[in-house]
Design a protein around this motif. Structure first.
Motif, short mmCIF file in Angstrom:
data_model
loop_
_atom_site.label_atom_id
_atom_site.label_comp_id
_atom_site.label_asym_id
_atom_site.label_seq_id
_atom_site.Cartn_x
_atom_site.Cartn_y
_atom_site.Cartn_z
N ILE A 29 0.90 -1.13 0.01
CA ILE A 29 0.03 -0.13 -0.04
C ILE A 29 0.79 1.34 0.14
O ILE A 29 1.71 1.33 1.08
CB ILE A 29 -0.82 -0.06 1.24
CG1 ILE A 29 -1.72 -1.23 1.46
CG2 ILE A 29 -1.78 1.28 1.24
CD1 ILE A 29 -2.77 -1.38 2.49
N THR A 54 -11.35 -1.12 5.30
CA THR A 54 -9.93 -1.76 5.51
C THR A 54 -8.96 -0.59 5.26
O THR A 54 -8.82 0.08 4.63
CB THR A 54 -9.89 -2.75 4.29
OG1 THR A 54 -11.13 -3.71 4.06
CG2 THR A 54 -8.56 -3.52 4.29
N ARG A 70 -9.96 4.70 3.10
CA ARG A 70 -10.40 3.34 2.77
C ARG A 70 -9.29 2.96 1.66
O ARG A 70 -8.71 3.85 0.57
CB ARG A 70 -11.62 3.56 2.09
CG ARG A 70 -12.62 3.56 3.06
CD ARG A 70 -12.77 4.66 4.08
NE ARG A 70 -13.78 4.58 4.89
CZ ARG A 70 -13.86 5.29 6.00
NH1 ARG A 70 -13.05 5.93 6.72
NH2 ARG A 70 -15.18 5.32 6.71
N ARG A 71 -9.10 1.44 1.70
CA ARG A 71 -8.01 1.11 0.90
C ARG A 71 -8.81 -0.15 0.09
O ARG A 71 -10.20 -0.32 0.45
CB ARG A 71 -6.88 0.20 1.86
CG ARG A 71 -6.38 1.40 2.46
CD ARG A 71 -5.40 2.28 1.47
NE ARG A 71 -4.66 3.10 2.24
CZ ARG A 71 -3.74 3.96 1.68
NH1 ARG A 71 -3.81 4.20 0.17
NH2 ARG A 71 -2.99 4.86 2.31
N ALA A 72 -8.22 -0.79 -0.91
CA ALA A 72 -8.88 -1.83 -1.56
C ALA A 72 -9.27 -2.83 -0.27
O ALA A 72 -8.69 -2.94 0.63
CB ALA A 72 -7.64 -2.45 -2.50
N GLY A 73 -10.52 -3.33 -0.67
CA GLY A 73 -11.25 -4.07 0.50
C GLY A 73 -12.12 -3.48 1.22
O GLY A 73 -13.18 -3.95 1.84
N SER A 74 -12.25 -2.19 1.13
CA SER A 74 -13.55 -1.25 1.33
C SER A 74 -14.58 -1.47 0.45
O SER A 74 -14.59 -1.49 -0.69
CB SER A 74 -12.79 -0.07 1.84
OG SER A 74 -11.98 0.24 2.60
N PHE A 75 -15.89 -1.37 1.05
CA PHE A 75 -16.94 -1.23 0.34
C PHE A 75 -18.25 -0.85 0.81
O PHE A 75 -18.20 -1.17 2.30
CB PHE A 75 -17.15 -2.75 -0.51
CG PHE A 75 -17.35 -3.85 0.35
CD1 PHE A 75 -18.63 -4.41 0.85
CD2 PHE A 75 -16.19 -4.59 0.90
CE1 PHE A 75 -18.60 -5.54 1.75
CE2 PHE A 75 -16.35 -5.58 1.60
CZ PHE A 75 -17.37 -6.26 2.17
N LEU A 97 -10.98 -8.66 -1.70
CA LEU A 97 -10.97 -7.73 -2.49
C LEU A 97 -9.55 -7.05 -2.25
O LEU A 97 -8.85 -6.42 -3.19
CB LEU A 97 -11.94 -6.73 -2.39
CG LEU A 97 -13.44 -7.09 -2.53
CD1 LEU A 97 -14.37 -6.10 -2.05
CD2 LEU A 97 -13.64 -7.11 -4.28
N LEU A 98 -9.00 -7.27 -1.26
CA LEU A 98 -7.53 -6.62 -0.90
C LEU A 98 -6.52 -7.23 -1.73
O LEU A 98 -5.30 -6.57 -2.03
CB LEU A 98 -7.56 -6.60 0.73
CG LEU A 98 -6.04 -6.23 1.29
CD1 LEU A 98 -6.01 -4.66 0.82
CD2 LEU A 98 -5.88 -6.54 2.55
N GLY A 99 -6.61 -8.61 -1.93
CA GLY A 99 -5.74 -9.33 -2.66
C GLY A 99 -5.89 -10.80 -2.88
O GLY A 99 -4.74 -11.52 -2.76
#
Length: 107
Positions: A29, A54, A70-75, A97-99
């Motif tokens: 990140i 996330t 918010r990072r990847a994995g947030s929704f 979603l994060l990876g």
């Protein structure tokens, strides 16, 4: 296989059910590798939908640098996240979603 292992519960320090996950391999990140992330469910309000958040975290679960950006994995969610199965599913999807992290049991 990318894995996420439950590290600690941080429910009392966030607005909703929160957990700290140890990631292997670490997630990248902002050009830095992070071994831990904190995922929680913000229940939302009258004008805001519930949201899964996330963030990169320290081992204790604090947001790295104090940023809750918010990072990847947030929704965002529809409905009211009130059952343990729903909460577990939100954490699972955030890690996917994060990876593509699969949840594994601690050794």
């Amino acid at each position: 296989m990318a894995t996420a292992t439950f590290h600690t519960d941080k429910s009392r320090t966030h607005s909703g059910p929160a957990k700290v996950w140890r990631l292997d391999p670490p997630v990248r990140i902002d050009g830095k590798d992070h071994e831990f992330v904190c995922v929680w469910i913000d229940p939302g309000g009258k004008y805001q939908s519930p949201e899964v958040v996330t963030v990169a975290a320290t081992e204790s679960g604090a947001a790295v640098g104090g940023s809750i950006r918010r990072r990847a994995g947030s929704f965002t969610l529809q409905g009211d996240p009130d059952s343990p199965e729903y909460v577990d599913g939100c954490h699972w999807l955030a890690l996917q979603l994060l990876g593509g992290y699969e949840i594994v049991s601690p050794e």
